[in-house]
Design an enzyme around this catalytic site. Structure first.
Site, mmCIF file in Angstrom:
data_model
loop_
_atom_site.group_PDB
_atom_site.id
_atom_site.type_symbol
_atom_site.label_atom_id
_atom_site.label_comp_id
_atom_site.label_asym_id
_atom_site.label_seq_id
_atom_site.Cartn_x
_atom_site.Cartn_y
_atom_site.Cartn_z
ATOM 1 N N LYS A 99 0.253 17.892 -51.876
ATOM 2 C CA LYS A 99 0.508 18.563 -50.593
ATOM 3 C C LYS A 99 1.974 18.372 -50.220
ATOM 4 C CE LYS A 99 -1.307 18.890 -45.844
ATOM 5 N NZ LYS A 99 -2.252 18.331 -44.839
ATOM 6 N N SER A 110 -4.957 21.559 -42.249
ATOM 7 C CA SER A 110 -3.694 22.074 -42.701
ATOM 8 C C SER A 110 -3.530 22.100 -44.216
ATOM 9 C CB SER A 110 -2.572 21.211 -42.113
ATOM 10 O OG SER A 110 -2.679 19.874 -42.606
ATOM 11 N N SER A 151 -7.652 17.539 -41.896
ATOM 12 C CA SER A 151 -6.967 18.452 -42.828
ATOM 13 C C SER A 151 -7.277 18.257 -44.302
ATOM 14 C CB SER A 151 -5.458 18.361 -42.631
ATOM 15 O OG SER A 151 -5.122 18.965 -41.415
#
Ligand code: GLN
Length: 502
Positions: A79, A154, A178
């Protein structure tokens, strides 16, 4: 295309260890897959130029007889919130466009040391604020189950990369859900460890008292394997726990035998009634519980009267911490600068205006207001009190049950664009995931099936007391084994085939 991308990380690791497959072959297969489908999915913001080199090095070391980690040679997606020395790290924001870190996040350093092969950085809502990845400054990610739908947020990029077979493993961050909510909408597995169990050093901070890094995978065992690599004490993170953790891969293997369900007390929260959930989500949740009950688990109603205030408290605490964490993006120390004529404040203001998107600005303003003199007690102070009450709800519930179960999120993947103009609707997605962050307890989301109303994936979340992460791997693996057995194949086998192959 090779069948290598369909393998779990555990399966791939076995083939790598036996020499049946090389890391270069496995890495190339995933890079080819990214080339094949990522124009449609947009899971990646950056694909590494070094992946094949790293893979070749692992192959060389293996051939030389070096003792390598279990996951050595397996590709990993990262990420974009985690800094790396060899790829830009932007946290999904314009303000950090092209930013190269002078050091690796601890979880990245540990992954490299274990021989994992970084494939690239995955897309995310800007500074991890969002539930759909639509707040990324670089355009949204698409859900591999239906490209018109959100992949969650997210960390939608990490979840979509794993669901689209572009990477067997990914790293995510979970501040309010997330990791778990994207897992729910993509049919993948996501783990938010106990607060402090995995280092946050080198994770671009959103809300430091809530942020946690964790694995995003296709199976519970794979999550355990990755957690074993990234977890444990780090002296660079002052909130890092000094515990010696058990092997989570071992816990997952134990759980898969199913015995763990006998006598397991599973708490269901009375204050989260079915009416708050899409009918297909509730139905899948209850079917999973019934399956566990049929194998010896006991379902117990527990009270958590303050959960309903979690979202309100979180959306004060998070913006407060974020407004402080994001103050460092001042056009001087990091990233972009808009060189307008005027004072340093003018440059700062022009840079922040151009560099931050609307959701980030909204939260900075909200957080600054909540922390301002005169309002501090009424907003931030009250939210912290609610946080304590939620922690007490957990303590009381865990005196009665071993784990708590909830649907991971209220609905299946919604359509891109559906909630983007309605922040409140977006925030309400986090109703079941946020309490874990506020209390610091660990959580896992595993696929529970497809919703009867729209044939999209649904996740079930299990929560355990602080430090009992291994329990989640046991319970998650036990249910996963039962469900995969009844489906005849992992849930993702039912996903539409992207790019004509898998
Ligand atoms: N949806 C939550 C938010 O917008 C979760 C964020 C996260 O976990 N990073 O804040």
């Amino acid at each position: 295309m090779s069948g290598l991308i369909g393998l779990t990380a555990a399966e791939l690791a076995t083939k790598l260890a036996s020499g049946e497959v090389s890391s270069v072959e496995a890495t190339r297969a995933h890079l080819d897959r990214i080339a094949e489908v990522d124009a449609e999915v947009h899971a990646f913001l950056h694909v590494s130029d070094h992946a094949l080199e790293v893979a070749a090095d692992i192959d060389r070391r293996r051939a030389a007889g070096e003792a390598l980690g279990v996951l050595a040679g397996v590709p990993l997606a990262i990420k974009d919130v985690l800094v790396t020395t060899d790829m830009p790290s932007t946290s999904g924001s314009r303000i950090l466009e092209g930013y190269l870190s002078p050091f690796d996040a601890t979880v990245v350093a540990r992954s490299r040391a274990a021989g994992l092969v970084p494939l690239g950085n995955t897309n995310m809502d800007e500074f991890a604020m969002g539930s759909s990845t639509e707040h990324s400054a670089y355009g949204p990610t698409h859900n591999p189950w239906d490209l018109d739908r959100i992949p969650g947020g997210s960390g939608g990029g990490s979840a979509a990369a794993v669901a689209a077979f572009e990477a067997p493993l990914a790293l995510g961050s979970d501040t309010g859900g997330s990791i778990r909510q994207p897992a729910h909408v993509t049919g993948t597995v996501g783990v938010k460890p106990t607060y402090g169990a995995v280092s946050r050093y080198g994770a671009i901070a959103l809300a430091s008292s809530l942020d946690q890094i964790g694995p995003v995978t296709r199976t519970v065992l794979d999550a355990g394997l990755l957690h074993d690599v990234i977890g444990g004490h780090d002296h660079n993170d002052s909130t890092s726990l000094t515990d010696l953790w058990p092997s989570f891969a071992e816990a997952a293997r134990e759980g898969a035998t199913g015995d763990v369900l006998k006598g397991l007390r599973i708490g269901v929260v009375r204050q989260l009634p079915d009416s708050g959930f899409q009918p297909g989500v509730s139905a899948s949740f209850h079917a999973a519980l019934a399956e566990m009950a049929a194998h010896g688990a006991e379902i117990v109603e527990v009270d958590a009267p303050h959960f309903e205030y979690g979202v309100a408290a979180y959306y004060l605490i998070l913006p407060a911490e974020a407004s402080s964490n994001l103050a460092k993006f001042d056009s001087v120390r990091f990233g972009m600068r808009v060189p307008v004529d005027g004072t340093v404040e003018d440059v700062m203001s022009a840079t922040r205006d151009a560099g931050f998107g609307p959701e980030v600005k909204r939260r900075i303003i909200l957080g600054t207001y909540a922390l301002s003199a005169g309002y501090y007690d009424a907003y931030y102070g009250s939210a912290q009190k609610v946080r304590t009450l939620i922690q007490r709800d957990f303590d009381a519930a865990f005196a009665q049950v071993d784990v708590i179960a909830t649907p991971t999120a209220p609905t299946t993947a919604f359509r891109l664009g559906e909630k983007i103009d309605d922040p409140l609707q977006m925030y309400l997605n986090d109703v079941t995931t946020i309490p874990a962050n506020l209390a610091g307890v660990p959580g896992i989301s595993i696929p529970s099936g497809l919703s009867a109303d729209d044939a999209l994936p649904v996740g079930i979340q299990f929560l355990a007391p602080v430090r009992e992460d291994a329990r989640l791997y046991r319970v998650g693996a036990a249910l996963e084994a039962l469900l995969v057995d009844s489906w005849g194949a992992p849930l993702l086998a039912k996903a539409p085939v992207l790019g004509g192959t898998r």
